[in-house]
Scaffold this motif. Structure first.
Motif, PDB file in Angstrom:
ATOM      1  N   VAL A  23       0.862  -1.190   0.000  1.00  0.00           N
ATOM      2  CA  VAL A  23       0.000   0.000   0.000  1.00  0.00           C
ATOM      3  C   VAL A  23       0.895   1.235   0.000  1.00  0.00           C
ATOM      4  CG1 VAL A  23      -1.735   1.318   1.294  1.00  0.00           C
ATOM      5  CG2 VAL A  23      -1.819  -1.185   1.288  1.00  0.00           C
ATOM      6  N   ILE A  24       0.578   2.170  -0.866  1.00  0.00           N
ATOM      7  CA  ILE A  24       1.282   3.450  -0.897  1.00  0.00           C
ATOM      8  C   ILE A  24       0.253   4.574  -0.792  1.00  0.00           C
ATOM      9  CG2 ILE A  24       2.542   5.045  -2.442  1.00  0.00           C
ATOM     10  CD1 ILE A  24       4.531   3.107  -1.406  1.00  0.00           C
TER      11      ILE A  24
ATOM     12  N   TYR B 215       1.629   7.902  -0.206  1.00  0.00           N
ATOM     13  CA  TYR B 215       2.356   9.091  -0.672  1.00  0.00           C
ATOM     14  C   TYR B 215       2.619   8.968  -2.172  1.00  0.00           C
ATOM     15  CZ  TYR B 215       2.827  10.263   4.198  1.00  0.00           C
ATOM     16  OH  TYR B 215       2.545  10.577   5.498  1.00  0.00           O
TER      17      TYR B 215
ATOM     18  N   ILE C 164       8.738   5.943  -1.110  1.00  0.00           N
ATOM     19  CA  ILE C 164       8.813   4.569  -0.574  1.00  0.00           C
ATOM     20  C   ILE C 164      10.064   4.424   0.285  1.00  0.00           C
ATOM     21  CG2 ILE C 164       9.902   3.702  -2.713  1.00  0.00           C
ATOM     22  CD1 ILE C 164       8.339   1.052  -2.282  1.00  0.00           C
ATOM     23  N   TYR C 165       9.913   3.726   1.412  1.00  0.00           N
ATOM     24  CA  TYR C 165      11.079   3.468   2.257  1.00  0.00           C
ATOM     25  C   TYR C 165      11.983   2.447   1.565  1.00  0.00           C
ATOM     26  CZ  TYR C 165       9.240   5.963   6.290  1.00  0.00           C
ATOM     27  OH  TYR C 165       8.788   6.936   7.132  1.00  0.00           O
TER      28      TYR C 165
ATOM     29  N   ARG D  39      11.512  -1.393   2.079  1.00  0.00           N
ATOM     30  CA  ARG D  39      10.354  -2.150   1.583  1.00  0.00           C
ATOM     31  C   ARG D  39      10.791  -3.226   0.594  1.00  0.00           C
ATOM     32  NH1 ARG D  39       7.974  -0.146   5.614  1.00  0.00           N
ATOM     33  NH2 ARG D  39       6.743   1.755   5.363  1.00  0.00           N
ATOM     34  N   HIS D  40      10.200  -4.409   0.732  1.00  0.00           N
ATOM     35  CA  HIS D  40      10.517  -5.512  -0.180  1.00  0.00           C
ATOM     36  C   HIS D  40      10.196  -5.115  -1.624  1.00  0.00           C
ATOM     37  CE1 HIS D  40      11.503  -9.658  -0.851  1.00  0.00           C
ATOM     38  NE2 HIS D  40      10.372  -9.892  -1.470  1.00  0.00           N
TER      39      HIS D  40
ATOM     40  N   GLY E 283      -0.673  -3.644   3.409  1.00  0.00           N
ATOM     41  CA  GLY E 283      -0.135  -2.479   4.101  1.00  0.00           C
ATOM     42  C   GLY E 283       0.504  -2.819   5.430  1.00  0.00           C
ATOM     43  N   SER E 284       0.480  -4.099   5.799  1.00  0.00           N
ATOM     44  CA  SER E 284       1.051  -4.443   7.104  1.00  0.00           C
ATOM     45  C   SER E 284       2.019  -5.625   7.050  1.00  0.00           C
ATOM     46  CB  SER E 284      -0.070  -4.734   8.108  1.00  0.00           C
ATOM     47  OG  SER E 284      -0.862  -5.813   7.660  1.00  0.00           O
ATOM     48  N   LYS E 285       1.919  -6.450   6.013  1.00  0.00           N
ATOM     49  CA  LYS E 285       2.824  -7.606   5.930  1.00  0.00           C
ATOM     50  C   LYS E 285       3.827  -7.379   4.805  1.00  0.00           C
ATOM     51  CE  LYS E 285      -0.626 -10.871   7.652  1.00  0.00           C
ATOM     52  NZ  LYS E 285      -0.160 -10.831   9.035  1.00  0.00           N
TER      53      LYS E 285
ATOM     54  N   GLY F 135       6.481  -8.711   1.861  1.00  0.00           N
ATOM     55  CA  GLY F 135       6.756  -9.797   0.933  1.00  0.00           C
ATOM     56  C   GLY F 135       8.002 -10.596   1.295  1.00  0.00           C
TER      57      GLY F 135
ATOM     58  N   LYS G 277       2.307 -12.242  -0.918  1.00  0.00           N
ATOM     59  CA  LYS G 277       1.116 -11.443  -1.240  1.00  0.00           C
ATOM     60  C   LYS G 277       0.646 -11.662  -2.685  1.00  0.00           C
ATOM     61  CE  LYS G 277       3.212  -7.707   0.819  1.00  0.00           C
ATOM     62  NZ  LYS G 277       3.393  -6.320   1.273  1.00  0.00           N
TER      63      LYS G 277
ATOM     64  N   TRP H  65      -7.169   8.256   1.943  1.00  0.00           N
ATOM     65  CA  TRP H  65      -6.411   8.023   3.174  1.00  0.00           C
ATOM     66  C   TRP H  65      -6.154   9.348   3.868  1.00  0.00           C
ATOM     67  CZ3 TRP H  65      -0.586   7.935   3.635  1.00  0.00           C
ATOM     68  CH2 TRP H  65      -0.186   7.408   4.862  1.00  0.00           C
TER      69      TRP H  65
ATOM     70  N   TYR I  16      -9.285   5.123   6.308  1.00  0.00           N
ATOM     71  CA  TYR I  16      -9.704   5.302   4.917  1.00  0.00           C
ATOM     72  C   TYR I  16     -11.080   5.957   4.926  1.00  0.00           C
ATOM     73  CZ  TYR I  16      -6.119   1.824   3.733  1.00  0.00           C
ATOM     74  OH  TYR I  16      -4.946   1.149   3.590  1.00  0.00           O
TER      75      TYR I  16
HETATM   76  C1  LIG Z   1      -2.574   3.530   4.309  1.00  0.00           C
HETATM   77  C2  LIG Z   1      -1.131   3.140   4.166  1.00  0.00           C
HETATM   78  C3  LIG Z   1      -0.264   3.942   3.449  1.00  0.00           C
HETATM   79  C4  LIG Z   1       1.092   3.588   3.302  1.00  0.00           C
HETATM   80  N1  LIG Z   1       1.912   4.402   2.577  1.00  0.00           N
HETATM   81  C5  LIG Z   1       3.218   4.055   2.408  1.00  0.00           C
HETATM   82  C6  LIG Z   1       4.080   4.871   1.607  1.00  0.00           C
HETATM   83  O1  LIG Z   1       3.663   5.880   1.036  1.00  0.00           O
HETATM   84  N2  LIG Z   1       5.377   4.489   1.474  1.00  0.00           N
HETATM   85  C7  LIG Z   1       5.891   3.355   2.076  1.00  0.00           C
HETATM   86  O2  LIG Z   1       7.094   3.053   1.931  1.00  0.00           O
HETATM   87  N3  LIG Z   1       5.080   2.555   2.834  1.00  0.00           N
HETATM   88  C8  LIG Z   1       3.768   2.861   3.004  1.00  0.00           C
HETATM   89  N4  LIG Z   1       2.928   2.059   3.750  1.00  0.00           N
HETATM   90  C9  LIG Z   1       3.482   0.873   4.415  1.00  0.00           C
HETATM   91  C10 LIG Z   1       3.640  -0.358   3.489  1.00  0.00           C
HETATM   92  O3  LIG Z   1       2.496  -0.564   2.688  1.00  0.00           O
HETATM   93  C11 LIG Z   1       3.881  -1.616   4.361  1.00  0.00           C
HETATM   94  O4  LIG Z   1       5.003  -1.421   5.196  1.00  0.00           O
HETATM   95  C12 LIG Z   1       4.024  -2.916   3.559  1.00  0.00           C
HETATM   96  O5  LIG Z   1       3.805  -3.997   4.425  1.00  0.00           O
HETATM   97  C13 LIG Z   1       5.392  -3.079   2.869  1.00  0.00           C
HETATM   98  O6  LIG Z   1       5.374  -4.258   2.118  1.00  0.00           O
HETATM   99  P1  LIG Z   1       6.663  -4.857   1.366  1.00  0.00           P
HETATM  100  O7  LIG Z   1       7.778  -4.949   2.389  1.00  0.00           O
HETATM  101  O8  LIG Z   1       6.187  -6.202   0.882  1.00  0.00           O
HETATM  102  O9  LIG Z   1       7.018  -3.925   0.245  1.00  0.00           O
HETATM  103  C14 LIG Z   1       1.580   2.395   3.898  1.00  0.00           C
HETATM  104  C15 LIG Z   1       0.687   1.567   4.608  1.00  0.00           C
HETATM  105  C16 LIG Z   1      -0.656   1.936   4.742  1.00  0.00           C
HETATM  106  C17 LIG Z   1      -1.593   1.013   5.485  1.00  0.00           C
END
Ligand SMILES: Cc1cc2nc3c(=O)[nH]c(=O)nc-3n(C[C@H](O)[C@H](O)[C@H](O)COP(=O)(O)O)c2cc1C
Length: 180
Positions: free
Chosen positions: A30-31, A33, A47-48, A51-52, A80-82, A84, A89, A158, A167
């Motif tokens: 989930v993104i 930004y 994106i951080y 992130r996977h 948005g919480s788990k 990869g 996913k 969001w 949301y």
């Molecule tokens: C509403 C919402 C918005 C998010 N926005 C961002 C974002 O803009 N950038 C980002 O790096 N992570 C964002 N996240 C967090 C990632 O979606 C989350 O850490 C995700 O599990 C990463 O998955 P990955 O490690 O498989 O890439 C957001 C999460 C939520 C629930």
């Protein structure tokens, strides 16, 4: 009276699912930004680095933006919480590919956009990714007389800046103000 508010306040933003191929597996996160750039010909997202999904964006130099409907709240929670890194996913959705072949897209999302990475900008622990839009797709059911009908998409808005991290739904359209 105005109060200084020490948080990002440019809200609401559309919550989307960004997809990339990590190794040979589609991964989605989930993104929030995210915004159009150059009037929609490019997309910018934040994106951080950890992130996977970012691994795949860097490796393949491509990604997809998928706009979910309200019906995908459960999948949004998982994506948005788990990560990869330790959760598959790819099984949550049916994946399809367009012109790029390296930007996995989600059939269950009514709007899909495939992008080719043109720049990655580094700031602190975050990366800014700019992608050129290669092709966009929309479910026929979301069109009215050939035009996108956003009410039929039912996107998720969001609102983290307001402090509630929830949301929201899109409301009905307003009549435009016009001079008599
Ligand atoms: C509403 C919402 C918005 C998010 N926005 C961002 C974002 O803009 N950038 C980002 O790096 N992570 C964002 N996240 C967090 C990632 O979606 C989350 O850490 C995700 O599990 C990463 O998955 P990955 O490690 O498989 O890439 C957001 C999460 C939520 C629930």
């Amino acid at each position: 009276m105005k109060q200084v508010f020490d948080q990002h306040l440019l809200y609401p933003l559309p919550a989307v699912l960004v997809g990339a191929l990590v190794g040979d597996k589609p991964n989605y996160l989930v993104i929030g930004y995210i915004c159009p750039f150059a009037f929609g010909r490019y997309i910018f997202l934040s994106i951080y680095r950890k992130r996977h999904t970012f691994l795949g964006i860097k490796e393949q130099r491509s990604f997809s933006v998928n706009i979910p409907s309200e019906s995908l709240l459960r999948e949004m929670y998982i994506c948005g919480s788990k990560s990869g890194r330790n959760y598959d996913k790819s099984k949550l959705f049916d994946t399809f590919y367009g012109e790029l072949k390296t930007a996995p897209m989600i059939k269950q999302c009514p709007i899909n956009i495939e992008c080719k990475v043109t720049e990655i900008i580094t700031r602190e622990e975050g990366e800014g990714v700019i992608g050129r839009v290669v092709k966009s797709y929309v479910d026929e059911e979301c069109l009215t007389d050939g035009k996108l009908n956003i009410s039929k998409v039912r996107p998720l808005l969001w609102s983290q800046g307001a402090g509630d991290n929830l949301y929201y739904s899109l409301g009905p359209p307003l009549d435009h103000y016009r001079e008599e």
